[in-house]
Design a protein around this motif. Structure first.
Motif, short mmCIF file in Angstrom:
data_model
loop_
_atom_site.label_atom_id
_atom_site.label_comp_id
_atom_site.label_asym_id
_atom_site.label_seq_id
_atom_site.Cartn_x
_atom_site.Cartn_y
_atom_site.Cartn_z
N ALA A 108 0.30 -1.04 -0.12
CA ALA A 108 0.14 -0.43 0.21
C ALA A 108 0.82 1.51 0.15
CB ALA A 108 -0.85 -0.25 1.04
N GLY A 160 0.71 -6.75 1.18
CA GLY A 160 -0.51 -6.26 -0.23
C GLY A 160 -0.38 -4.98 -1.18
N GLY A 162 -1.67 -5.67 -4.29
CA GLY A 162 -2.58 -5.88 -5.16
C GLY A 162 -2.10 -7.42 -6.57
N GLY A 187 -5.94 -5.12 -1.00
CA GLY A 187 -6.19 -3.93 -0.45
C GLY A 187 -6.78 -3.55 0.68
N ASP A 190 -5.93 -0.51 3.01
CA ASP A 190 -6.50 0.29 3.33
C ASP A 190 -7.67 -0.08 3.56
OD1 ASP A 190 -5.26 2.04 0.81
OD2 ASP A 190 -5.10 0.29 -0.42
N ARG A 213 -18.26 -1.75 -4.69
CA ARG A 213 -16.93 -1.70 -4.63
C ARG A 213 -16.60 -0.35 -5.85
NH1 ARG A 213 -14.80 -6.40 -2.64
NH2 ARG A 213 -14.62 -7.85 -4.57
N ARG A 220 -13.49 0.75 -10.71
CA ARG A 220 -12.64 -0.46 -11.50
C ARG A 220 -13.83 -1.74 -12.12
NH1 ARG A 220 -11.03 -2.63 -5.78
NH2 ARG A 220 -11.86 -4.69 -6.65
#
Length: 240
Positions: A108, A160, A162, A187, A190, A213, A220
Protein backbone atom coordinates in the motif's frame (compact mmCIF):
# COMPACT_ATOMS: atom_id res chain seq x y z
CA UNK A 1 -9.70 -31.63 -0.63
CA UNK A 2 -9.60 -29.23 -3.54
CA UNK A 3 -11.27 -28.53 -6.86
CA UNK A 4 -10.14 -27.00 -10.12
CA UNK A 5 -11.68 -23.96 -11.80
CA UNK A 6 -10.39 -23.06 -15.28
CA UNK A 7 -7.20 -24.92 -14.46
CA UNK A 8 -6.71 -23.19 -11.12
CA UNK A 9 -6.68 -25.22 -7.91
CA UNK A 10 -8.81 -23.96 -5.02
CA UNK A 11 -9.00 -25.67 -1.64
CA UNK A 12 -12.33 -26.73 -0.19
CA UNK A 13 -12.24 -25.46 3.37
CA UNK A 14 -13.95 -23.09 5.78
CA UNK A 15 -12.45 -19.99 7.35
CA UNK A 16 -11.85 -21.89 10.60
CA UNK A 17 -10.14 -24.71 8.72
CA UNK A 18 -7.94 -22.20 6.87
CA UNK A 19 -6.80 -20.70 10.19
CA UNK A 20 -6.04 -24.18 11.49
CA UNK A 21 -4.05 -24.94 8.32
CA UNK A 22 -1.99 -21.79 8.86
CA UNK A 23 -1.29 -22.94 12.41
CA UNK A 24 0.07 -26.18 10.96
CA UNK A 25 2.21 -24.22 8.49
CA UNK A 26 3.73 -22.16 11.30
CA UNK A 27 4.38 -25.24 13.42
CA UNK A 28 6.22 -26.88 10.53
CA UNK A 29 8.74 -24.03 10.31
CA UNK A 30 9.06 -24.20 6.52
CA UNK A 31 7.84 -21.51 4.11
CA UNK A 32 4.30 -21.48 2.70
CA UNK A 33 2.44 -19.32 0.16
CA UNK A 34 -1.29 -18.56 0.53
CA UNK A 35 -3.33 -17.24 -2.41
CA UNK A 36 -6.82 -15.81 -1.97
CA UNK A 37 -8.32 -16.23 -5.44
CA UNK A 38 -11.31 -14.36 -6.81
CA UNK A 39 -12.98 -14.69 -10.21
CA UNK A 40 -10.94 -11.88 -11.76
CA UNK A 41 -7.64 -13.52 -10.81
CA UNK A 42 -8.88 -16.97 -11.79
CA UNK A 43 -9.74 -15.71 -15.28
CA UNK A 44 -6.43 -13.86 -15.59
CA UNK A 45 -4.58 -17.05 -14.63
CA UNK A 46 -6.69 -18.99 -17.15
CA UNK A 47 -5.13 -16.79 -19.83
CA UNK A 48 -1.70 -16.40 -18.21
CA UNK A 49 0.08 -19.75 -17.65
CA UNK A 50 2.79 -18.19 -15.47
CA UNK A 51 0.21 -16.94 -12.96
CA UNK A 52 -1.64 -20.25 -13.03
CA UNK A 53 1.62 -22.00 -12.17
CA UNK A 54 2.10 -19.69 -9.17
CA UNK A 55 -1.45 -20.38 -7.96
CA UNK A 56 -1.20 -24.13 -8.40
CA UNK A 57 2.17 -24.18 -6.64
CA UNK A 58 0.80 -22.35 -3.60
CA UNK A 59 0.32 -24.25 -0.36
CA UNK A 60 -3.20 -22.95 0.20
CA UNK A 61 -5.67 -21.33 -2.24
CA UNK A 62 -8.92 -19.97 -0.80
CA UNK A 63 -12.18 -19.01 -2.50
CA UNK A 64 -12.08 -15.22 -2.28
CA UNK A 65 -15.41 -14.24 -3.74
CA UNK A 66 -18.89 -15.40 -4.67
CA UNK A 67 -17.77 -15.92 -8.28
CA UNK A 68 -15.50 -18.77 -7.22
CA UNK A 69 -18.32 -20.37 -5.20
CA UNK A 70 -20.66 -20.06 -8.20
CA UNK A 71 -18.07 -21.61 -10.51
CA UNK A 72 -17.45 -24.52 -8.16
CA UNK A 73 -21.20 -25.22 -7.96
CA UNK A 74 -21.53 -24.99 -11.73
CA UNK A 75 -18.76 -27.55 -12.15
CA UNK A 76 -20.40 -29.93 -9.67
CA UNK A 77 -17.76 -29.48 -6.96
CA UNK A 78 -19.26 -27.02 -4.46
CA UNK A 79 -17.06 -25.32 -1.87
CA UNK A 80 -18.09 -24.93 1.80
CA UNK A 81 -17.85 -21.14 2.04
CA UNK A 82 -16.13 -17.99 0.86
CA UNK A 83 -12.77 -17.27 2.52
CA UNK A 84 -11.76 -13.73 1.58
CA UNK A 85 -8.35 -12.22 2.10
CA UNK A 86 -9.50 -9.64 4.62
CA UNK A 87 -11.62 -12.14 6.57
CA UNK A 88 -8.72 -14.58 6.75
CA UNK A 89 -6.39 -11.73 7.74
CA UNK A 90 -8.68 -10.73 10.62
CA UNK A 91 -9.12 -14.34 11.74
CA UNK A 92 -5.36 -14.87 11.70
CA UNK A 93 -4.84 -11.66 13.70
CA UNK A 94 -7.30 -12.89 16.34
CA UNK A 95 -5.61 -16.29 16.54
CA UNK A 96 -2.18 -14.70 16.34
CA UNK A 97 -2.88 -12.51 19.36
CA UNK A 98 -3.66 -15.69 21.31
CA UNK A 99 -0.74 -17.70 19.97
CA UNK A 100 1.94 -14.99 20.01
CA UNK A 101 2.43 -15.03 16.24
CA UNK A 102 4.48 -12.16 14.81
CA UNK A 103 3.15 -10.25 11.77
CA UNK A 104 4.86 -8.09 9.14
CA UNK A 105 2.78 -5.88 6.81
CA UNK A 106 4.21 -4.90 3.42
CA UNK A 107 2.36 -2.91 0.78
CA UNK A 108 0.00 0.00 0.00
CA UNK A 109 0.89 3.71 0.02
CA UNK A 110 3.28 5.22 2.56
CA UNK A 111 1.74 5.20 6.04
CA UNK A 112 -1.12 2.84 5.19
CA UNK A 113 0.48 -0.41 6.38
CA UNK A 114 1.48 1.26 9.67
CA UNK A 115 -2.08 2.56 10.15
CA UNK A 116 -3.50 -0.89 9.35
CA UNK A 117 -1.14 -2.46 11.88
CA UNK A 118 -2.26 -0.02 14.54
CA UNK A 119 -5.91 -0.83 13.81
CA UNK A 120 -5.23 -4.56 14.05
CA UNK A 121 -3.52 -4.13 17.41
CA UNK A 122 -6.46 -2.09 18.70
CA UNK A 123 -8.92 -4.79 17.61
CA UNK A 124 -6.74 -7.68 18.77
CA UNK A 125 -4.94 -6.74 22.00
CA UNK A 126 -1.61 -8.48 22.35
CA UNK A 127 -1.06 -8.83 18.61
CA UNK A 128 2.66 -8.56 17.78
CA UNK A 129 3.55 -6.43 14.77
CA UNK A 130 7.17 -7.17 13.92
CA UNK A 131 7.36 -4.47 11.24
CA UNK A 132 5.71 -2.63 8.37
CA UNK A 133 6.77 -1.22 5.01
CA UNK A 134 4.94 0.65 2.28
CA UNK A 135 4.74 -0.87 -1.18
CA UNK A 136 6.26 1.96 -3.19
CA UNK A 137 9.75 0.47 -3.32
CA UNK A 138 11.91 0.08 -6.39
CA UNK A 139 14.02 -2.96 -7.31
CA UNK A 140 17.09 -1.45 -5.65
CA UNK A 141 15.28 -1.42 -2.29
CA UNK A 142 14.27 -5.10 -2.41
CA UNK A 143 17.45 -6.49 -0.79
CA UNK A 144 17.00 -4.04 2.10
CA UNK A 145 13.34 -4.98 2.52
CA UNK A 146 14.10 -8.70 2.43
CA UNK A 147 16.82 -8.25 5.05
CA UNK A 148 14.41 -6.23 7.19
CA UNK A 149 11.77 -8.97 7.03
CA UNK A 150 14.35 -11.64 7.79
CA UNK A 151 15.55 -9.69 10.82
CA UNK A 152 11.97 -9.17 12.07
CA UNK A 153 11.36 -12.94 11.97
CA UNK A 154 7.57 -12.78 11.45
CA UNK A 155 5.45 -15.90 11.47
CA UNK A 156 3.07 -14.32 8.95
CA UNK A 157 3.94 -11.86 6.18
CA UNK A 158 0.96 -9.98 4.72
CA UNK A 159 1.62 -8.52 1.27
CA UNK A 160 -0.73 -5.86 -0.06
CA UNK A 161 0.57 -5.07 -3.55
CA UNK A 162 -2.59 -5.96 -5.43
CA UNK A 163 -3.07 -9.09 -7.52
CA UNK A 164 -1.27 -10.52 -9.37
CA UNK A 165 1.78 -8.43 -8.45
CA UNK A 166 1.72 -9.66 -4.85
CA UNK A 167 1.50 -13.32 -5.93
CA UNK A 168 4.50 -12.94 -8.24
CA UNK A 169 6.45 -11.10 -5.54
CA UNK A 170 5.81 -13.77 -2.91
CA UNK A 171 6.68 -16.59 -5.31
CA UNK A 172 9.95 -14.86 -6.23
CA UNK A 173 11.06 -14.11 -2.65
CA UNK A 174 9.43 -16.78 -0.47
CA UNK A 175 12.46 -18.97 0.11
CA UNK A 176 14.90 -16.17 0.89
CA UNK A 177 12.37 -14.44 3.19
CA UNK A 178 12.40 -17.46 5.52
CA UNK A 179 8.85 -16.79 6.80
CA UNK A 180 6.49 -19.67 7.63
CA UNK A 181 3.51 -18.00 5.92
CA UNK A 182 3.24 -15.31 3.23
CA UNK A 183 -0.19 -14.22 1.98
CA UNK A 184 -1.35 -11.67 -0.55
CA UNK A 185 -4.11 -9.47 0.85
CA UNK A 186 -4.86 -7.03 -1.99
CA UNK A 187 -6.38 -3.78 -0.73
CA UNK A 188 -7.01 -4.99 2.83
CA UNK A 189 -4.56 -2.49 4.34
CA UNK A 190 -6.55 0.40 2.85
CA UNK A 191 -9.73 -0.99 4.42
CA UNK A 192 -8.11 -1.48 7.83
CA UNK A 193 -6.54 1.97 7.69
CA UNK A 194 -9.93 3.55 6.98
CA UNK A 195 -9.02 4.78 3.50
CA UNK A 196 -11.56 2.46 1.84
CA UNK A 197 -14.87 1.38 3.37
CA UNK A 198 -15.96 -2.23 3.12
CA UNK A 199 -19.45 -3.07 1.92
CA UNK A 200 -22.24 -3.21 4.54
CA UNK A 201 -22.74 -6.63 6.07
CA UNK A 202 -26.04 -7.16 4.26
CA UNK A 203 -24.30 -6.69 0.89
CA UNK A 204 -21.54 -9.08 1.93
CA UNK A 205 -24.15 -11.70 2.85
CA UNK A 206 -25.85 -11.26 -0.54
CA UNK A 207 -22.48 -11.62 -2.30
CA UNK A 208 -22.73 -8.05 -3.60
CA UNK A 209 -19.47 -6.75 -2.20
CA UNK A 210 -18.08 -6.43 -5.73
CA UNK A 211 -20.99 -4.12 -6.68
CA UNK A 212 -20.35 -1.90 -3.65
CA UNK A 213 -16.71 -1.53 -4.66
CA UNK A 214 -17.68 -0.56 -8.19
CA UNK A 215 -20.14 2.06 -6.89
CA UNK A 216 -17.49 3.52 -4.59
CA UNK A 217 -14.69 3.24 -7.15
CA UNK A 218 -16.13 3.62 -10.68
CA UNK A 219 -12.67 3.07 -12.16
CA UNK A 220 -13.07 -0.60 -11.17
CA UNK A 221 -15.73 -1.03 -13.88
CA UNK A 222 -13.06 -2.04 -16.39
CA UNK A 223 -11.86 -4.78 -14.05
CA UNK A 224 -15.38 -6.19 -13.63
CA UNK A 225 -15.54 -6.80 -17.39
CA UNK A 226 -13.55 -9.96 -16.67
CA UNK A 227 -16.52 -11.39 -14.75
CA UNK A 228 -18.81 -12.20 -17.71
CA UNK A 229 -15.80 -13.66 -19.54
CA UNK A 230 -15.05 -15.79 -16.48
CA UNK A 231 -18.66 -16.98 -16.32
CA UNK A 232 -18.70 -17.86 -20.01
CA UNK A 233 -15.44 -19.81 -19.68
CA UNK A 234 -16.82 -21.71 -16.67
CA UNK A 235 -20.04 -22.54 -18.56
CA UNK A 236 -17.97 -23.87 -21.45
CA UNK A 237 -15.88 -25.95 -19.06
CA UNK A 238 -19.01 -27.32 -17.39
CA UNK A 239 -20.42 -28.41 -20.78
CA UNK A 240 -17.18 -30.21 -21.58
Amino acid sequence: MSTTILGNRVDALTLAAAVARVGDFIASGSSHHIVTMNAEIAYLAYREPRLQEVINSADLVTADGSGILWAARSLGTPLPERVTGIDLLQALAAEGARQGWRFFLYGAAPGVAAAAAKRLQQEHPGLIIAGTSHGYLGPDAMPILVAEIQAARPHILLVGLGAPKQEYWIAAHLQELQVPVAMGVGGSFDVLAGRVQRAPLWMQRLNLEWLYRVIKEPKRVKRTLALPKFMLAVRQEARR
